[in-house]
Design an enzyme around this catalytic site. Sequence first.
Site, PDB file in Angstrom:
ATOM      1  N   THR A 130      -0.099  -2.864  -2.123  1.00  0.00           N
ATOM      2  CA  THR A 130      -1.535  -3.159  -3.326  1.00  0.00           C
ATOM      3  C   THR A 130      -2.273  -2.773  -4.310  1.00  0.00           C
ATOM      4  O   THR A 130      -2.726  -1.989  -5.260  1.00  0.00           O
ATOM      5  CB  THR A 130      -2.412  -4.164  -2.402  1.00  0.00           C
ATOM      6  OG1 THR A 130      -1.784  -5.423  -1.503  1.00  0.00           O
ATOM      7  CG2 THR A 130      -3.725  -4.789  -3.298  1.00  0.00           C
ATOM      8  N   GLN A 167       9.709  -5.312  -2.287  1.00  0.00           N
ATOM      9  CA  GLN A 167      10.267  -5.232  -2.070  1.00  0.00           C
ATOM     10  C   GLN A 167      12.200  -5.111  -2.592  1.00  0.00           C
ATOM     11  O   GLN A 167      13.286  -6.073  -1.814  1.00  0.00           O
ATOM     12  CB  GLN A 167      10.222  -6.472  -2.641  1.00  0.00           C
ATOM     13  CG  GLN A 167       9.008  -7.578  -1.941  1.00  0.00           C
ATOM     14  CD  GLN A 167       8.594  -7.762  -0.555  1.00  0.00           C
ATOM     15  OE1 GLN A 167      10.133  -7.515  -0.110  1.00  0.00           O
ATOM     16  NE2 GLN A 167       7.859  -8.357   0.472  1.00  0.00           N
ATOM     17  N   ASN A 207       9.232 -10.692  -4.127  1.00  0.00           N
ATOM     18  CA  ASN A 207       8.817 -11.403  -2.553  1.00  0.00           C
ATOM     19  C   ASN A 207       9.302 -12.755  -1.873  1.00  0.00           C
ATOM     20  O   ASN A 207       9.754 -12.644  -0.957  1.00  0.00           O
ATOM     21  CB  ASN A 207       7.771 -10.636  -1.892  1.00  0.00           C
ATOM     22  CG  ASN A 207       6.824 -11.217  -2.961  1.00  0.00           C
ATOM     23  OD1 ASN A 207       6.742 -12.033  -4.400  1.00  0.00           O
ATOM     24  ND2 ASN A 207       5.471 -11.804  -2.321  1.00  0.00           N
ATOM     25  N   SER A 220       5.823   0.591  -1.027  1.00  0.00           N
ATOM     26  CA  SER A 220       4.836   0.340   0.597  1.00  0.00           C
ATOM     27  C   SER A 220       5.326   0.516   1.755  1.00  0.00           C
ATOM     28  O   SER A 220       6.486   0.264   1.955  1.00  0.00           O
ATOM     29  CB  SER A 220       4.276  -1.138   0.226  1.00  0.00           C
ATOM     30  OG  SER A 220       4.053  -1.564   1.563  1.00  0.00           O
ATOM     31  N   ALA A 221       4.968   1.392   2.554  1.00  0.00           N
ATOM     32  CA  ALA A 221       5.403   1.961   3.792  1.00  0.00           C
ATOM     33  C   ALA A 221       5.790   0.604   5.096  1.00  0.00           C
ATOM     34  O   ALA A 221       7.397   0.938   5.163  1.00  0.00           O
ATOM     35  CB  ALA A 221       4.688   2.896   4.145  1.00  0.00           C
ATOM     36  N   HIS A 222       5.539  -0.451   4.770  1.00  0.00           N
ATOM     37  CA  HIS A 222       5.343  -1.438   6.126  1.00  0.00           C
ATOM     38  C   HIS A 222       6.627  -2.496   5.976  1.00  0.00           C
ATOM     39  O   HIS A 222       6.774  -3.391   6.360  1.00  0.00           O
ATOM     40  CB  HIS A 222       4.163  -2.295   6.223  1.00  0.00           C
ATOM     41  CG  HIS A 222       4.079  -3.315   5.319  1.00  0.00           C
ATOM     42  ND1 HIS A 222       3.763  -4.642   5.575  1.00  0.00           N
ATOM     43  CD2 HIS A 222       2.901  -2.589   4.019  1.00  0.00           C
ATOM     44  CE1 HIS A 222       3.711  -5.103   4.839  1.00  0.00           C
ATOM     45  NE2 HIS A 222       2.662  -3.777   3.912  1.00  0.00           N
ATOM     46  N   THR A 250      -9.409  11.412   1.694  1.00  0.00           N
ATOM     47  CA  THR A 250      -8.318  11.726   2.550  1.00  0.00           C
ATOM     48  C   THR A 250      -6.923  11.533   3.138  1.00  0.00           C
ATOM     49  O   THR A 250      -7.443  10.299   3.098  1.00  0.00           O
ATOM     50  CB  THR A 250      -8.814  12.849   3.206  1.00  0.00           C
ATOM     51  OG1 THR A 250      -9.921  13.597   3.988  1.00  0.00           O
ATOM     52  CG2 THR A 250      -8.566  13.518   5.317  1.00  0.00           C
ATOM     53  N   CYS A 252       0.448 -13.145   2.178  1.00  0.00           N
ATOM     54  CA  CYS A 252      -1.154 -13.030   1.624  1.00  0.00           C
ATOM     55  C   CYS A 252      -1.944 -14.621   1.224  1.00  0.00           C
ATOM     56  O   CYS A 252      -2.910 -15.123   1.279  1.00  0.00           O
ATOM     57  CB  CYS A 252      -0.988 -11.877   0.686  1.00  0.00           C
ATOM     58  SG  CYS A 252      -0.139 -10.502  -0.088  1.00  0.00           S
TER      59      CYS A 252
HETATM   60  C1  LIG Z   1       6.138  -7.456  -4.038  1.00  0.00           C
HETATM   61  C2  LIG Z   1       4.931  -7.448  -3.338  1.00  0.00           C
HETATM   62  N1  LIG Z   1       4.114  -6.464  -4.063  1.00  0.00           N
HETATM   63  C3  LIG Z   1       3.498  -5.564  -3.324  1.00  0.00           C
HETATM   64  C4  LIG Z   1       3.031  -6.119  -2.293  1.00  0.00           C
HETATM   65  C5  LIG Z   1       1.582  -5.805  -1.456  1.00  0.00           C
HETATM   66  O1  LIG Z   1       1.776  -4.365  -0.475  1.00  0.00           O
HETATM   67  P1  LIG Z   1       0.853  -3.613   0.497  1.00  0.00           P
HETATM   68  O2  LIG Z   1       1.252  -5.127   1.844  1.00  0.00           O
HETATM   69  O3  LIG Z   1       1.213  -2.320   0.847  1.00  0.00           O
HETATM   70  O4  LIG Z   1      -0.174  -4.120   0.041  1.00  0.00           O
HETATM   71  C6  LIG Z   1       3.768  -6.898  -1.489  1.00  0.00           C
HETATM   72  C7  LIG Z   1       3.269  -7.325   0.178  1.00  0.00           C
HETATM   73  O5  LIG Z   1       3.951  -8.588   0.119  1.00  0.00           O
HETATM   74  C8  LIG Z   1       4.335  -7.433  -2.056  1.00  0.00           C
HETATM   75  O6  LIG Z   1       5.480  -8.948  -1.401  1.00  0.00           O
END
Ligand SMILES: Cc1ncc(COP(=O)(O)O)c(C=O)c1O
Length: 383
Positions: A71, A179, A151, A199-201, A237, A325
Amino acid sequence: MAAYFDHNATTPLAPEALTAMSRALAEDFGNPSSVHQYGQRAKGLLDEARTAVAGLIGADPGEIVFTGSGTEADNLAVRGAAEALETAGKRHLITSAFEHEAVLNTLKALGKRGWRVTFLPLDATGIVGPDALEAALTDDTALVSVMHANNEIGTVQPIPALARLAHARGALFHTDAVQSAGKLPVSVRSLDVDLLSISAHKINGPKGVGALWVKRGIRLVPTMTGGKHERNRRAGTENVAGIVGFGAAATASRTKLAMNAERLSGLRDALENGILSRVDGTQVNGAIAPRVPNTTNISFDGVEAESLLIALDLEGFAVSTGSACSSGTLEPSHVLRAMGLPAHRAQNSIRFSLGQGNNQAEVDALLARLPAIVAKLRSLVRR
Ligand SMILES: Cc1ncc(COP(=O)(O)O)c(C=O)c1O
């Protein structure tokens, strides 16, 4: 049998990432901006991770800016580029109607501050067509932001064609590849973009770490001000252990990408075909191809998706009704609505997103239970 089919929401931590993070947390507490050897050791870890993350997307390590999430990477790309180009008199931004909220709500916020914002339509299969972009571009357009893979439905957008059109009108191009990275080969050069978020997760790394790739020479106004971290692009940091985990996950996912893609698309297709053939009144939402290998989004006629999600959860199967979300809002998915699906079908849709831990036995277990669960929910509605 319990099974997790919600990998587009988040993924479990890869063992490689856990090992690397544990070591960094236990042994390397230095501040990477410090000159002494403690700091330099931590900086060395950041450099290694930067190289690994860059390797996943075919980038130079010096072009990677670590952030606190996908994000934040999206915010930095959109707000940073918009603010940098404002002085050149540009006041128009373009995105698509089915972006993740991280992009969508950022552009909406800029819209309230006087930017003109165009939301491109999708076709019925969930693809943003180059014609729609060509019609929307003006000499005033500062930035176009269209996601690489969606996503909720997994469709892959024709980014090189879209980026070429934007560049021809003097606009920058950002893509949210959160994604697609780790699921498809992603190369910043072949995509021909200027900014790319990950995004790492979503790739078996830790939560709370992301990265923005910024093509050399692109000017951004930082959204986070403070010290000179990340080459003056993102003050604060760095989350050393998190970034180390991101690097380990990036290397692991790059090494296994082709193998995982083939295995997961086989499992996904078995799940999808199994549902379509065993449960009547089911349809796949969005194009079958091009699509990321792990995702299918299916609507079940006459079944409230939230009820199906809960019924499956009670049996140990984790799925979702769309973006994590926006879940819990009961609003029909903006992605499915943007594709022109009627509200009731959007409300009947479930996303199944597979990951490395899934196997055929889990798919079979879900397929064995699903028809009876759907039949029961339908019978309750009919009463
Ligand atoms: C397409 C997309 N962009 C951005 C994000 C946001 O990533 P983060 O969860 O690391 O903020 C997501 C998370 O679901 C996503 O699917």
